[in-house]
Enzyme design. Structure first.
Site, PDB file in Angstrom:
ATOM      1  N   SER A 131      56.565  54.933  44.798  1.00 59.76           N
ATOM      2  CA  SER A 131      56.430  55.004  43.334  1.00 59.76           C
ATOM      3  C   SER A 131      57.123  56.211  42.722  1.00 59.76           C
ATOM      4  O   SER A 131      57.342  56.250  41.506  1.00 59.76           O
ATOM      5  CB  SER A 131      54.944  55.017  42.946  1.00 59.76           C
ATOM      6  OG  SER A 131      54.329  56.210  43.393  1.00 59.76           O
ATOM      7  N   LYS A 200      52.110  61.611  40.953  1.00 59.53           N
ATOM      8  CA  LYS A 200      52.828  61.089  39.784  1.00 59.53           C
ATOM      9  C   LYS A 200      53.372  62.266  38.981  1.00 59.53           C
ATOM     10  O   LYS A 200      53.136  63.435  39.307  1.00 59.53           O
ATOM     11  CB  LYS A 200      51.901  60.267  38.884  1.00 59.53           C
ATOM     12  CG  LYS A 200      51.166  59.122  39.559  1.00 59.53           C
ATOM     13  CD  LYS A 200      52.077  57.998  40.004  1.00 59.53           C
ATOM     14  CE  LYS A 200      51.284  56.877  40.672  1.00 59.53           C
ATOM     15  NZ  LYS A 200      52.184  55.869  41.285  1.00 59.53           N
TER      16      LYS A 200
END
Length: 313
Positions: A131, A200
């Protein structure tokens, strides 16, 4: 009137040691005189020999005395060495219990140092998914600064590691009692991070309005369009239109590989309340990739990309 031979013989018998001048005068018997000389010489030689023997005996005695006086010193040294050797032989070996106690103390000390470092300084993590490509790749080991969320503000553009705020990841299989116990011990001793963690990038902080008009459009924060150089090549800033306001003491996070990231967008209800991550769940700010060697790099945070964003109203 001259002496007759008979008269001289009678005097010699009467005086067994005739005068020297008589002997010399007559020249008849020089043997006693010679005998006396040899005897005198013999006596002198005897005295010299006796004196020499005495000197040698004295010297021998002196040498013997020195040797005798030196022997105790050597004997004392040998005795001391023997005593020292006896002491060494008499020392008992360390008991098995003491050895294990020392090892236990060493393990506890190492664990205490490790726990302090991973609690307050830095902690390593392994990247489990794609991701955050191409910034972070699957299998990369990163180190995060643990002091960042405690002593400094988390900023837009920071790469953060945070605990799962609520079912963002699949639950970790508990396994059997043995593997479950080992995992729990590893978490308690900080050999492994407790629970599930994600990585993230922060794109919005408390009070920020984060929005996107859809495919082909840039992400905007507080009305300012953001150019994002960290995005994976060919990836759109967003696939769907959205607009949220980040709640206080929370952050809005998105992956650098936007098309393959179940980030804040995926878990939100359109208000920003569910998709935002509490600051208290942030474990640390990314410092660098430390493994594998070919991927070692730092500076993944990019606050400059948000430098023109005004403070939230």
């Amino acid at each position: 009137m001259s002496d007759s031979p008979l008269s001289r013989r009678a005097r010699r018998n009467a005086d067994p040691h005739p005068a020297a001048d008589d002997a010399a005068a007559t020249g008849s018997d020089t043997t006693p005189s010679t005998s006396d000389t040899r005897g005198g010489a013999t006596s002198v030689s005897s005295r010299k020999a006796t004196s020499a023997r005495s000197s040698r005996e004295d010297a021998t005695s002196a040498v013997s005395g020195d040797a005798t006086s030196a022997r105790p010193s050597r004997d004392d040294g040998a005795t001391a060495a023997t005593a020292s050797g006896d002491d060494k032989r008499e020392r008992k070996p360390r008991s098995a219990a003491r050895t294990w106690l020392d090892r236990l103390i060493l393990v506890v000390a190492v664990w205490a140092i490790w726990a302090f470092i991973t609690t307050f300084v830095v902690q390593p993590f392994r990247i489990p998914s794609g991701s955050m490509e191409n910034t972070l790749r699957v299998g990369d080991r990163i180190v995060v600064a643990k002091w960042a969320p405690r002593f400094t503000d988390v900023k837009r553009g920071d790469v953060i590691v945070f605990k799962d705020p609520g079912d963002w990841t699949d639950p970790v299989p508990s396994g059997n009692a043995i593997t479950g116990g080992i995992r729990k011990i590893a978490e308690v001793t900080h050999l492994s991070a407790s629970g599930s963690h994600l990585v993230k990038r922060v794109v919005g902080v408390g009070g920020d309005k984060v929005s996107c008009e859809g495919p082909g459009q840039k992400l905007t924060v507080n009305g300012v369009a953001i150019t994002e150089p960290y995005l994976k090549s060919g990836v759109q800033p967003c696939q769907d239109k959205f607009s949220i306001t980040v709640p206080k003491d929370k952050v809005w996070v998105m992956g650098d590989n936007r098309s393959n990231s179940a980030d804040s967008r995926y878990h939100d209800d359109g208000t920003g309340r569910l998709g935002s991550v509490p600051v208290s769940d942030i474990t640390g700010r990314g410092l660098a990739v430390v493994w594998p060697i070919g991927n070692i790099a730092g500076g993944h945070n990019d606050e400059d990309a948000f430098s023109k964003v005004p403070a939230a109203r």
